[in-house]
Design a protein around this motif. Sequence first.
Motif: not given
Length: 240
Positions: A74-80
Amino acid sequence: MYSRARVEICAREMLDVRAAPTFRVGHSLGCKVLALLACEDEDANADVVDVDAASGAISMASSSKDDVTQGYFFVAFNNASASDSVMLIEKFARELLKNRAGGGDNAAAFDFLKTLPSIASFAERAAKAAGFDFKPSPEDTLERVRRKFSARKTRMLKFTDDELDQNEALVAALRARFEVYPGTVDTQEIEGNHLTPVFFTLEGMKLSPALERVVGDFSLGDAKGVNRLADALVSWIRER
């Protein structure tokens, strides 16, 4: 499509399709999709990831059991949320503007790019007003990870200059999961920012004279940063 491509690649590289490992790599919101994929049945992997345009719901169809996933990168996970994710568009636009500011004379493209931050701001307000959002929600996504994530090996990579990175929340959820499931998660940090994986260039492409006048000698991103990321991925895959 994925299963067919995998079979063709294994045939080309003379690999046994039943034994060749699969490593899944995601960046930013793509990590969210892969995290949900890893929460599916342990014995099945996703072939198709579908996002419903009306509801934002993510659905998945299982692929061949020959495809055994060995790990997630996972590269720079974003869950926005959907409205917060518009920040990605604005950041992308600003990076384009910065790139073109140092480039040649390309007034038409430059003028268009200057409008993108305003468009992103409008899109953010519209998403909030319409109540549009991704499903599952950020909270539900992390809860699924805590209860169902199935992978023996997971690497969380972050960049040194990345205000959009939400790795910490996913790392915490994974560590909670691995208290009861036999998996491991580790972290790594390398130089770069949220857009480091994004790189493209028109160099070497045969464009029409008219199109070439519009786009010029266009490139976006940091080739060296992409190479650093690729090296980190390859090193992780080779780890025993």
